[in-house]
Structures are given as C-alpha cells and as structure tokens.
Design a protein around this motif. Structure first.
Motif, mmCIF file in Angstrom:
data_model
loop_
_atom_site.group_PDB
_atom_site.id
_atom_site.type_symbol
_atom_site.label_atom_id
_atom_site.label_comp_id
_atom_site.label_asym_id
_atom_site.label_seq_id
_atom_site.Cartn_x
_atom_site.Cartn_y
_atom_site.Cartn_z
ATOM 1 N N VAL A 108 -78.674 -5.130 81.397
ATOM 2 C CA VAL A 108 -78.021 -4.821 82.670
ATOM 3 C C VAL A 108 -76.505 -4.927 82.528
ATOM 4 O O VAL A 108 -75.753 -4.082 83.031
ATOM 5 C CB VAL A 108 -78.535 -5.754 83.781
ATOM 6 C CG1 VAL A 108 -77.790 -5.484 85.089
ATOM 7 C CG2 VAL A 108 -80.038 -5.573 83.986
ATOM 8 N N THR A 109 -76.052 -5.956 81.823
ATOM 9 C CA THR A 109 -74.616 -6.173 81.658
ATOM 10 C C THR A 109 -73.964 -5.035 80.890
ATOM 11 O O THR A 109 -72.873 -4.568 81.249
ATOM 12 C CB THR A 109 -74.368 -7.509 80.947
ATOM 13 O OG1 THR A 109 -74.951 -8.563 81.724
ATOM 14 C CG2 THR A 109 -72.874 -7.783 80.796
ATOM 15 N N ARG A 110 -74.630 -4.553 79.836
ATOM 16 C CA ARG A 110 -74.069 -3.423 79.088
ATOM 17 C C ARG A 110 -74.055 -2.150 79.924
ATOM 18 O O ARG A 110 -73.144 -1.328 79.818
ATOM 19 C CB ARG A 110 -74.844 -3.192 77.786
ATOM 20 C CG ARG A 110 -74.673 -4.249 76.704
ATOM 21 C CD ARG A 110 -73.227 -4.547 76.351
ATOM 22 N NE ARG A 110 -72.471 -3.402 75.894
ATOM 23 C CZ ARG A 110 -72.313 -3.043 74.614
ATOM 24 N NH1 ARG A 110 -72.891 -3.750 73.654
ATOM 25 N NH2 ARG A 110 -71.565 -2.008 74.278
ATOM 26 N N GLY A 111 -75.076 -1.967 80.746
ATOM 27 C CA GLY A 111 -75.067 -0.820 81.641
ATOM 28 C C GLY A 111 -73.957 -0.906 82.667
ATOM 29 O O GLY A 111 -73.332 0.101 83.026
ATOM 30 N N GLN A 112 -73.687 -2.124 83.123
ATOM 31 C CA GLN A 112 -72.640 -2.320 84.120
ATOM 32 C C GLN A 112 -71.274 -1.958 83.562
ATOM 33 O O GLN A 112 -70.372 -1.570 84.315
ATOM 34 C CB GLN A 112 -72.648 -3.765 84.604
ATOM 35 C CG GLN A 112 -71.687 -4.019 85.764
ATOM 36 C CD GLN A 112 -71.863 -5.408 86.357
ATOM 37 O OE1 GLN A 112 -72.865 -6.068 86.122
ATOM 38 N NE2 GLN A 112 -70.879 -5.852 87.114
ATOM 39 N N GLU A 113 -71.095 -2.039 82.256
ATOM 40 C CA GLU A 113 -69.827 -1.630 81.654
ATOM 41 C C GLU A 113 -69.530 -0.162 81.971
ATOM 42 O O GLU A 113 -68.366 0.221 82.185
ATOM 43 C CB GLU A 113 -69.868 -1.825 80.140
ATOM 44 C CG GLU A 113 -69.901 -3.279 79.696
ATOM 45 C CD GLU A 113 -70.054 -3.403 78.186
ATOM 46 O OE1 GLU A 113 -70.033 -2.357 77.491
ATOM 47 O OE2 GLU A 113 -70.212 -4.538 77.700
ATOM 48 N N MET A 160 -80.287 0.175 81.420
ATOM 49 C CA MET A 160 -79.062 0.488 80.688
ATOM 50 C C MET A 160 -78.932 1.972 80.366
ATOM 51 O O MET A 160 -77.866 2.566 80.568
ATOM 52 C CB MET A 160 -78.985 -0.320 79.393
ATOM 53 C CG MET A 160 -77.662 -0.130 78.643
ATOM 54 S SD MET A 160 -77.614 -0.929 77.024
ATOM 55 C CE MET A 160 -78.668 0.167 76.064
ATOM 56 N N VAL A 161 -79.998 2.585 79.874
ATOM 57 C CA VAL A 161 -79.882 3.990 79.486
ATOM 58 C C VAL A 161 -79.584 4.891 80.682
ATOM 59 O O VAL A 161 -78.679 5.731 80.607
ATOM 60 C CB VAL A 161 -81.131 4.459 78.709
ATOM 61 C CG1 VAL A 161 -81.170 5.978 78.619
ATOM 62 C CG2 VAL A 161 -81.134 3.862 77.300
ATOM 63 N N PRO A 162 -80.284 4.759 81.825
ATOM 64 C CA PRO A 162 -79.848 5.555 82.982
ATOM 65 C C PRO A 162 -78.393 5.289 83.356
ATOM 66 O O PRO A 162 -77.677 6.214 83.769
ATOM 67 C CB PRO A 162 -80.805 5.112 84.094
ATOM 68 C CG PRO A 162 -82.034 4.669 83.374
ATOM 69 C CD PRO A 162 -81.534 4.035 82.118
ATOM 70 N N MET A 163 -77.943 4.029 83.189
ATOM 71 C CA MET A 163 -76.557 3.712 83.524
ATOM 72 C C MET A 163 -75.558 4.252 82.510
ATOM 73 O O MET A 163 -74.356 4.224 82.754
ATOM 74 C CB MET A 163 -76.383 2.202 83.721
ATOM 75 C CG MET A 163 -76.882 1.729 85.070
ATOM 76 S SD MET A 163 -76.330 0.065 85.524
ATOM 77 C CE MET A 163 -77.551 -0.926 84.678
ATOM 78 N N ALA A 187 -87.454 -0.444 87.971
ATOM 79 C CA ALA A 187 -86.009 -0.668 87.884
ATOM 80 C C ALA A 187 -85.245 0.473 88.541
ATOM 81 O O ALA A 187 -84.248 0.254 89.228
ATOM 82 C CB ALA A 187 -85.581 -0.827 86.423
ATOM 83 N N ALA A 188 -85.711 1.712 88.349
ATOM 84 C CA ALA A 188 -85.025 2.869 88.930
ATOM 85 C C ALA A 188 -85.048 2.808 90.451
ATOM 86 O O ALA A 188 -84.052 3.122 91.115
ATOM 87 C CB ALA A 188 -85.683 4.162 88.444
ATOM 88 N N LEU A 189 -86.174 2.392 91.011
ATOM 89 C CA LEU A 189 -86.288 2.294 92.467
ATOM 90 C C LEU A 189 -85.381 1.186 93.007
ATOM 91 O O LEU A 189 -84.751 1.333 94.056
ATOM 92 C CB LEU A 189 -87.744 2.034 92.835
ATOM 93 C CG LEU A 189 -88.232 2.503 94.201
ATOM 94 C CD1 LEU A 189 -88.012 3.996 94.380
ATOM 95 C CD2 LEU A 189 -89.712 2.160 94.367
ATOM 96 N N TRP A 190 -85.295 0.081 92.282
ATOM 97 C CA TRP A 190 -84.412 -1.024 92.669
ATOM 98 C C TRP A 190 -82.958 -0.557 92.672
ATOM 99 O O TRP A 190 -82.192 -0.856 93.587
ATOM 100 C CB TRP A 190 -84.606 -2.181 91.701
ATOM 101 C CG TRP A 190 -83.905 -3.460 92.044
ATOM 102 C CD1 TRP A 190 -84.427 -4.527 92.715
ATOM 103 C CD2 TRP A 190 -82.550 -3.823 91.720
ATOM 104 N NE1 TRP A 190 -83.496 -5.524 92.831
ATOM 105 C CE2 TRP A 190 -82.332 -5.120 92.237
ATOM 106 C CE3 TRP A 190 -81.518 -3.180 91.050
ATOM 107 C CZ2 TRP A 190 -81.110 -5.784 92.092
ATOM 108 C CZ3 TRP A 190 -80.298 -3.836 90.914
ATOM 109 C CH2 TRP A 190 -80.107 -5.114 91.428
ATOM 110 N N ILE A 191 -82.569 0.182 91.654
ATOM 111 C CA ILE A 191 -81.198 0.699 91.565
ATOM 112 C C ILE A 191 -80.916 1.661 92.715
ATOM 113 O O ILE A 191 -79.825 1.655 93.302
ATOM 114 C CB ILE A 191 -80.990 1.375 90.198
ATOM 115 C CG1 ILE A 191 -80.959 0.321 89.083
ATOM 116 C CG2 ILE A 191 -79.707 2.196 90.181
ATOM 117 C CD1 ILE A 191 -81.031 0.896 87.680
ATOM 118 N N ALA A 192 -81.898 2.492 93.060
ATOM 119 C CA ALA A 192 -81.712 3.438 94.156
ATOM 120 C C ALA A 192 -81.438 2.712 95.472
ATOM 121 O O ALA A 192 -80.562 3.123 96.254
ATOM 122 C CB ALA A 192 -82.959 4.318 94.293
#
Length: 502
Positions: A108-113, A160-163, A187-192
């Motif tokens: 998650v942290t790497r995706g947040q970058e 991470m990959v979607p991000m 995870a995708a639904l949570w992000i949405a």
C-alpha cells in the motif's frame, strides 16, 4: 472481509455506488491461510461490462473540463484518507491474497507513492510556450486526457499495481474502469469507496469485477481509449495484440525471470540476506522476485550455505500471526509450484531446502509451500526456463562475469536484475551491458520510485511506455501543439482582489 464463517458478496462499483449486476455468475474468494471460502465475487457478462464502460465514458467530459486546482484537491484528499486508513487495506489484502501484514502494508505504501506523484499533476501537464515564434505569432504545447481507460490488474498486488496507473490517469483528467483479479477483488472495492469519500465525481473511478468476458470488453469497446495490464507474458501478448488491433493504446507488462549476479568480491552475508528477502518475500509471488542466483567463481558453496541457513529460519504461516512468509494464493497455484520442485529434483538439481515439507503456523487446509532452495540448476531445466511465481530460488554456477552476463542476456525476459559486488567498475560495466529494464546494484528488488517509470525489456513488456513517472503521464495523455495570432488585444474590467484558483 468478514470474520471466519461468514460470507460476503463482492460486487461492481459504478457511479459511486455498489452494483450487484444481473449475470448471476460468481466465483469463490478464499482465505489462502485457511482454505475457506470467505465470499463470492460477481462476474460481469458482456452487457454489464458495457454498461460500466459507458458510465465512465459519460463522466469523462465533466471531469476533463474540471480545473486542475479542483482535480488536485481531490487527489490530495484521497492521499490523506489512504494514509489514515492504510492498515485497513493491508488487512484486507492479507485476508484474500495471503501475504503477511507487513508486506501488505508495504504494498500500500509503495502504491501511495504514485498517488503523491500524481498530486503534482499541474506541473506534469505544464506545456511549453514560445512568444513571437513568427512575427505576431505565438506557439505553445499542451497535454490532454484520452478519455476512458481500462486497468487490468493481477492477483499478486491488488492495491499497488492498480495504483501504478489510476492516480496518474485520474489526475490527468481521464475516467477509469478497473478490472481486478477475481482471486482478491475486495481491495478494488475498498479503494473505490475511498475515492467517493474523497469527493471524486460519479463515474470517474469504476470497478468491473469479472473474468475473461470483462477483459475482452475492455479490449474491444470503442469507448475505451487505452488499457494498462500486468500479468503473465502469454496473456500480456494477447492483451497487447487485441487492444492495439482495436485502436487502443496498450501498455502490457508481462512475466519475468529475474537474476542476481553475485561476483567473487561481494559481501556474501549481504548477498545471502538479499537473496532470501527477494526470493521468498510475498511467497515469491512478485514479478520482481529474484528467482535465479548466478554465482560466479568459487563462491557458490559458501553462498548456498548462507542462503540455506537463513531460509531455514523463516516462519511460514498465517499472515496475521507475525510470520515471515504466507501461503500461496490458491491450492492449484501451490500444486503447480510444487510440481516444479518435483521436476527439478528429477532433472538432477539438489533440493537444499525443501518447502514441500514445511510445517506452517496456519490452517491445515491452507495453501502452504515453504521456502525452497535448489542448487546445481541448469538452463534447460523447467525450474529455470519458466516463471514459477512461487518461493523457489534456483542457484546456477558460472566461472566468469562474462559467462554470467551472457546467461542473463540470453534469457527471453528482461524485467529486473541485480549485481552484488564491491567493485564499482564491475557494477558500472554490468548496468551498462545487461539487457534488462530495471537494474539493482547491491539492491535485489530495484523497483523505481514513482517519479521514475516501471517496466522491463524483451518479453517482459509489450508497448512503448512504462508505468508511472513521466512515461505514465505521457501514456494517459496526448500532446497538442497550438499556433496563435491575435490582431486586436482585449481588456478586462477593474478588479483589485487577489486572483484565486478555482
């Protein structure tokens, strides 16, 4: 996800709300540490997929025309919410993928970058300007969004990959349809839902749950202007061919066989630590995992001994219990990975550490395979030629640097590689001569920071642009050059207030 014994229905996300769909098709979602089914995910039929895509397309004009100041404000709000609640997302990933909590949080942290990188979109979209290019004529350039874009994500990094893709795509003014893996779709639904809380307008970010039927719609629907994909090389090749044949931009990141070249002067303790970390983290289910160690000269016996010593200390088990390594994502995948170990042993490789006999700290029906170390591996063995995508580390022995370099460059994949040495000249020579897209020097997993771009060479990438960074911005936008001449200047009225962005 619900507690053990409960079940949930994981649905689509359209126009900032959940959508159950009408196809009636579903797939089970399991907890890999227990083997229990924890939910079912809806699988879209073609008609449903088209409805999601068309909703995204309808939302595009208003989002494209929203000011950069307002779009950026939504990005910053999403970033803050993600930072506050990233532990929730990490726990969700662990429950469906199986990776340990610390690894999920790192994902998650790497995706947040990339989210943070995309918060700088006003600067990234800034064009050039030339005054008086010709007498009374000015010229300038701008970058504009494409429209609706599709993202097809793999199971190994459901956040991470979607991000890698959607923060840049959304910030640049596109609308997004994300198709997550049906193995870990929550995870995708949570992000949405987080995007909606951040104030993203209806239809800008959508989740299309499904399988090949949903993927095919993304690759062929005329409203989808670009597709980003990460997965195995055969599927990446198909995605690229189908998407481009239907007039779309495509970046399709494929498989890998990542090598670490260990030179005789290397710090073998550092190298052994790195091989264990890079080979067995996330149970080897990483496209950047080191799966082949190339030992140069007479160091192989000592290096193998040090790797084995460390691998035997790893604790395999439920990712919520403080273990070092979790299960594999499905029983079928676990059995496939184990079959490569069986074949390697039959082919004459030495099984130094045998993960098939692991005693995990987890459910009896979990999808377990412990760290496995193979020595004496040859380039013709299937454990070397194939991308195993599991906790199997193969050691190959060569006599010289040149032999090791040729071995790496002869491989059809070119995703990531590393060299371990204390010789600056050798390191410089390696990073210049190796035919691989991402290179580490005493760094085993050289995933670049978000302001650089991620992607390999050869059969590890189909398409001309890599993920995130400047290349990512260019992928999700197109350039326009404008030439202007104004014969009569115009004047505005008086307003002494300080100008504001809106």
């Amino acid at each position: 996800m619900p507690e053990t014994g409960q079940s949930s229905h994981i649905v689509h996300w359209v126009d900032n709300k959940r959508y159950s769909g009408t196809s009636g098709r579903t797939a089970p979602v399991t907890n890999p540490a227990t083997g229990r089914v924890t939910g079912e995910v809806a699988l879209a039929a073609g008609e449903e997929a088209r409805a999601v895509i068309e909703s995204a397309a309808a939302a595009f004009p208003a989002w494209r025309d929203m000011s950069l100041a307002k779009r950026t404000a939504v990005m910053f709000r999403f970033r803050e919410l993600l930072n506050e609640r990233k532990d929730e997302l990490a726990a969700l990933i662990t429950s469906e993928h199986g990776k340990v909590l610390s690894d999920a949080l790192g994902e998650v942290t790497r995706g947040q970058e990339v989210v943070e990188f995309a918060c700088g979109i006003p600067h990234l979209l800034k064009g050039g300007f030339t005054e008086n290019a010709s007498t009374g004529v000015d010229a300038f350039s701008t970058r504009q969004p494409l429209g609706t874009v599709g993202i097809i994500a793999p199971f190994n990094f459901p956040a991470m990959v979607p991000m890698w893709f959607f923060p840049v795509a959304i910030a640049a003014g596109n609308t997004v349809v994300l198709k997550p893996s049906e193995k870990d779709p929550s995870a995708a639904l949570w992000i949405a839902e987080l995007w909606a809380e951040a104030g993203l307008p209806d239809g800008v970010f959508n989740v299309l749950q499904g399988d090949k039927e949903a993927v095919d719609e993304l690759l062929t629907h005329k409203a989808v202007k670009a597709v980003s994909f990460v997965g195995s090389t055969p599927i990446a090749r198909h995605v690229y061919a189908t998407g481009t044949a239907n007039g779309k931009r495509v970046q399709a990141l494929g498989g890998a066989k990542n090598h670490a070249l260990v030179l005789p002067d290397a710090d073998l303790d550092l190298a052994a630590d790195a091989m264990v970390n890079a080979g067995f983290g996330s149970a080897g289910e990483r496209c950047m995992a080191i799966s082949a160690v190339v030992a140069v000269g007479g160091i192989a016996d000592e290096l193998v001994g040090k790797i084995a010593e460390r691998a035997r200390t790893l604790r395999t088990g439920d990712g919520t219990r403080g273990c070092d390594m979790g299960p594999l994502v499905t029983a079928a995948h676990r059995d496939r990975v184990a079959s490569y170990v069986d074949q390697a042993e039959a082919d004459g490789a030495t099984v130094v550490v045998d993960g098939r006999t692991v005693r995990p700290d987890g459910g009896e029906d979990g999808f377990w395979l412990g760290p496995t170390l193979l020595d004496g591996v040859g380039t013709g063995m299937s454990c070397y030629t194939d991308e195993i995508f599991g906790p199997v580390l193969s050691v190959l022995r060569v006599d010289t640097y040149e032999e090791g370099l040729d071995l790496i460059n002869s491989n059809p994949y070119g995703n990531g590689t590393a060299v371990f040495t204390n010789d600056g000249g050798a390191a410089r020579r390696f990073r210049n001569e190796v035919e691989v897209g991402m290179v580490g020097i005493n760094v085993p997993i050289p995933v670049p920071m978000a302001y650089y771009s991620f992607g390999g060479w050869k059969d590890s990438l189909f398409g001309d642009t890599h993920a995130h960074g400047t290349e990512g911005v260019h992928f999700f936008t197109r350039g326009k050059a404008v030439t202007t001449r104004w014969l009569d200047p115009s004047h505005g009225g008086l307003n002494l207030g300080f100008p504001q962005n809106a």
